[in-house]
Design a protein around this motif. Structure first.
Motif, short mmCIF file in Angstrom:
data_model
loop_
_atom_site.label_atom_id
_atom_site.label_comp_id
_atom_site.label_asym_id
_atom_site.label_seq_id
_atom_site.Cartn_x
_atom_site.Cartn_y
_atom_site.Cartn_z
N LEU A 3 29.48 33.48 83.83
CA LEU A 3 28.89 34.48 84.70
C LEU A 3 27.39 34.30 84.86
CD1 LEU A 3 30.79 37.69 83.48
CD2 LEU A 3 31.40 36.12 85.32
N THR A 4 26.85 33.26 84.22
CA THR A 4 25.41 32.99 84.27
C THR A 4 25.17 31.63 84.90
OG1 THR A 4 25.06 34.29 82.25
CG2 THR A 4 23.31 32.78 82.90
N TRP A 5 24.24 31.58 85.85
CA TRP A 5 23.91 30.33 86.53
C TRP A 5 22.45 30.39 86.95
CZ3 TRP A 5 22.55 31.99 91.37
CH2 TRP A 5 23.16 33.16 91.83
N THR A 6 21.92 29.27 87.39
CA THR A 6 20.50 29.18 87.72
C THR A 6 20.31 28.56 89.10
OG1 THR A 6 19.84 28.98 85.40
CG2 THR A 6 18.28 28.21 87.07
N ALA A 7 19.60 29.27 89.97
CA ALA A 7 19.20 28.70 91.25
C ALA A 7 17.97 27.83 91.03
CB ALA A 7 18.89 29.81 92.25
N ILE A 8 17.94 26.67 91.69
CA ILE A 8 16.87 25.71 91.48
C ILE A 8 16.38 25.17 92.81
CG2 ILE A 8 18.48 23.77 91.22
CD1 ILE A 8 16.56 22.64 89.07
N VAL A 23 8.84 22.89 90.83
CA VAL A 23 10.21 23.35 90.63
C VAL A 23 10.21 24.87 90.47
CG1 VAL A 23 10.16 23.10 88.10
CG2 VAL A 23 12.36 23.01 89.32
N GLY A 24 11.22 25.50 91.03
CA GLY A 24 11.42 26.93 90.84
C GLY A 24 12.81 27.18 90.29
N LEU A 25 12.93 28.08 89.33
CA LEU A 25 14.20 28.41 88.69
C LEU A 25 14.38 29.92 88.65
CD1 LEU A 25 13.83 26.03 85.60
CD2 LEU A 25 15.34 25.63 87.54
N VAL A 26 15.57 30.37 89.01
CA VAL A 26 15.90 31.80 88.96
C VAL A 26 17.25 31.94 88.29
CG1 VAL A 26 16.38 33.88 90.30
CG2 VAL A 26 14.57 32.31 91.04
N LYS A 27 17.28 32.57 87.13
CA LYS A 27 18.54 32.74 86.39
C LYS A 27 19.21 34.05 86.79
CE LYS A 27 18.89 31.27 82.22
NZ LYS A 27 18.73 31.09 80.74
N VAL A 28 20.51 33.96 87.03
CA VAL A 28 21.32 35.12 87.40
C VAL A 28 22.45 35.28 86.39
CG1 VAL A 28 22.83 36.11 89.16
CG2 VAL A 28 20.77 34.86 89.85
N SER A 29 22.64 36.49 85.91
CA SER A 29 23.73 36.79 84.99
C SER A 29 24.43 38.05 85.44
CB SER A 29 23.21 36.96 83.56
OG SER A 29 24.27 37.17 82.65
N GLU A 30 25.74 37.96 85.62
CA GLU A 30 26.56 39.10 86.06
C GLU A 30 26.00 39.74 87.32
OE1 GLU A 30 27.12 41.74 82.79
OE2 GLU A 30 28.16 40.25 81.57
N GLY A 31 25.57 38.89 88.25
CA GLY A 31 25.12 39.38 89.55
C GLY A 31 23.71 39.89 89.62
N ARG A 32 22.93 39.74 88.53
CA ARG A 32 21.55 40.23 88.52
C ARG A 32 20.60 39.13 88.13
NH1 ARG A 32 19.89 43.10 84.88
NH2 ARG A 32 21.50 42.63 83.33
N VAL A 33 19.43 39.11 88.77
CA VAL A 33 18.38 38.18 88.36
C VAL A 33 17.82 38.63 87.02
CG1 VAL A 33 16.09 37.27 88.91
CG2 VAL A 33 17.78 37.56 90.73
N VAL A 34 17.85 37.74 86.03
CA VAL A 34 17.42 38.12 84.69
C VAL A 34 16.20 37.34 84.20
CG1 VAL A 34 19.70 38.92 84.00
CG2 VAL A 34 19.08 36.51 83.64
N GLU A 72 8.10 14.69 82.22
CA GLU A 72 8.69 14.59 80.89
C GLU A 72 8.74 15.96 80.19
OE1 GLU A 72 7.01 10.41 81.57
OE2 GLU A 72 6.57 12.48 82.17
N LYS A 73 7.67 16.72 80.33
CA LYS A 73 7.64 18.06 79.70
C LYS A 73 8.47 19.05 80.51
CE LYS A 73 4.60 21.79 78.19
NZ LYS A 73 3.19 22.26 78.03
N VAL A 74 8.35 19.01 81.82
CA VAL A 74 9.05 19.99 82.65
C VAL A 74 10.56 19.81 82.57
CG1 VAL A 74 9.39 20.80 85.02
CG2 VAL A 74 7.09 20.23 84.21
N ARG A 75 11.00 18.57 82.42
CA ARG A 75 12.44 18.33 82.28
C ARG A 75 13.00 19.09 81.09
NH1 ARG A 75 15.22 16.95 78.25
NH2 ARG A 75 17.22 15.93 78.51
N GLU A 76 12.26 19.10 79.96
CA GLU A 76 12.70 19.85 78.78
C GLU A 76 12.74 21.35 79.08
OE1 GLU A 76 13.76 18.36 76.16
OE2 GLU A 76 13.16 16.35 76.79
N GLN A 77 11.76 21.84 79.84
CA GLN A 77 11.72 23.26 80.17
C GLN A 77 12.89 23.64 81.08
OE1 GLN A 77 7.62 22.94 81.65
NE2 GLN A 77 7.03 24.52 80.16
N VAL A 78 13.22 22.75 82.01
CA VAL A 78 14.34 23.02 82.92
C VAL A 78 15.65 23.10 82.14
CG1 VAL A 78 15.73 22.06 84.80
CG2 VAL A 78 13.23 22.04 84.97
N VAL A 79 15.89 22.11 81.28
CA VAL A 79 17.13 22.08 80.51
C VAL A 79 17.23 23.30 79.59
CG1 VAL A 79 18.42 20.80 78.74
CG2 VAL A 79 17.36 19.57 80.64
N ASP A 80 16.12 23.66 78.95
CA ASP A 80 16.12 24.83 78.07
C ASP A 80 16.39 26.11 78.85
OD1 ASP A 80 15.62 23.23 75.90
OD2 ASP A 80 13.47 23.68 75.81
#
Length: 321
Positions: A3-8, A23-34, A72-80
């Motif tokens: 139920l959790t995914w990330t728009a990128i 890069v922009g990341l927005v995490k959504v869980s159960e239909g809400r931006v968290v 190299e640093k941002v890749r780690e931040q994206v994966v985390d």
């Protein structure tokens, strides 16, 4: 986690897909931006130069990223940030390609990700004049603050996906995929590799023979195969597309990639199999030989759409507001 995914969303410095500069990341869980995360990026070497075309689109310059973290640093931040969840993007093959190619430039590993494309989903869900990000968001009542800024575009993709889930009455990406009849894509894992140190590649200085050099490079470049993950409902899916003349936003190898990602079959010449001819600028201001050949086939009864670069960009879902 289903139920959790990330728009990128990625912005790139030049035509190389791995030249990520934001890069922009927005995490959504159960239909809400968290959660949200965004950053500028120093693009990987040797593709760190900024082309005027890309800067004209997103406004980011080399000076803007001087103090930014490296990929190299941002890749780690994206994966985390993603934490193993699925990814969502508008025209997802572009952003998945950016993720994959940036890691290839730096030799970094990357875990596998499932992903969904809101461009393909929008075409399945809403009857709109086009399915560009601003058009879809206007239909849904979501205002994009700054189109072609990574954080704003990731936020927009997240809201499109949330709206689609409400439309189909689903709560997870797998459920939505089944309801919309649009399978999830898969970005396979990448293993780390040693990358030799290379000198930065700068854009070639303008020269009288530059256009001829571009033509030669295009003639020698192989044509990509249509993507198996493309949306079958897309306007270029299954169609043979030829490009004539010079496009302002992309060179021919880049536009061939975009056509293939949309499920089209790029072609270098107009033939009896041609479905679409994209007409760019010619060196003499008149019709190119490919344009004239297409008109000859049309006069004989063949169906060929002759479109402009702006029309192609709209069909690819790339056009700005």
């Amino acid at each position: 986690m289903s139920l959790t995914w990330t728009a990128i969303d990625f912005e790139t410095a030049n035509q190389d897909r791995g030249s990520v500069c934001a890069v922009g990341l927005v995490k959504v869980s159960e239909g809400r931006v968290v959660d949200r995360f965004s950053t500028l990026i120093r693009p990987p070497e040797p593709v760190s130069f900024f082309s005027r075309h890309n800067t004209a689109v997103h406004g980011i310059t080399a000076a803007d990223v001087t103090g930014a973290p490296t990929w190299e640093k941002v890749r780690e931040q994206v994966v985390d940030f993603v934490q193993g969840g699925a990814l969502v993007a508008h025209n997802a093959p572009f952003d998945m390609g950016a993720l994959r190619q940036a890691c290839a430039h730096t030799g970094q590993a990357l875990p596998a990700f499932d992903y969904a494309c809101t461009l393909a989903l929008s075409r399945r869900t809403w009857d709109l004049p086009d399915h560009r990000l601003p058009t879809v968001c206007a239909h849904l009542g979501h205002q994009i603050t700054q189109h072609h800024r990574a954080d704003a575009d990731a936020e927009a993709a997240a809201h499109i996906m949330i709206a689609a889930m409400l439309r189909y009455g689903t709560s997870s990406l797998p459920e939505l995929s089944r309801a919309a009849g649009l399978r999830l894509g898969r970005l396979e894992a990448i293993q780390p590799v040693a990358v030799p140190v290379a000198a930065p590649v700068a854009p070639a200085a303008p020269a009288p023979q530059d256009r001829y050099g571009r033509w030669q490079r295009a003639a020698q470049s192989p044509l990509p195969e249509p993507s198996p993950d493309a949306d079958p409902a897309g306007p270029l899916f299954g169609r043979t597309v030829c490009v004539s003349g010079d496009l302002r936003a992309m060179d021919k190898p880049e536009v061939w990639k975009r056509i293939a990602e949309a499920g089209g079959r790029p072609a270098k010449n107009v033939t009896k199999k041609t479905d679409v001819l994209v007409v760019g600028d010619s060196d003499h201001g008149g019709k190119t030989s490919k344009h004239k050949q297409a008109e000859t086939y049309i006069a004989k009864g063949q169906s060929i759409d002759i479109i402009t670069e702006a029309e192609l960009v709209a069909r690819l879902g790339m056009a700005s507001a």
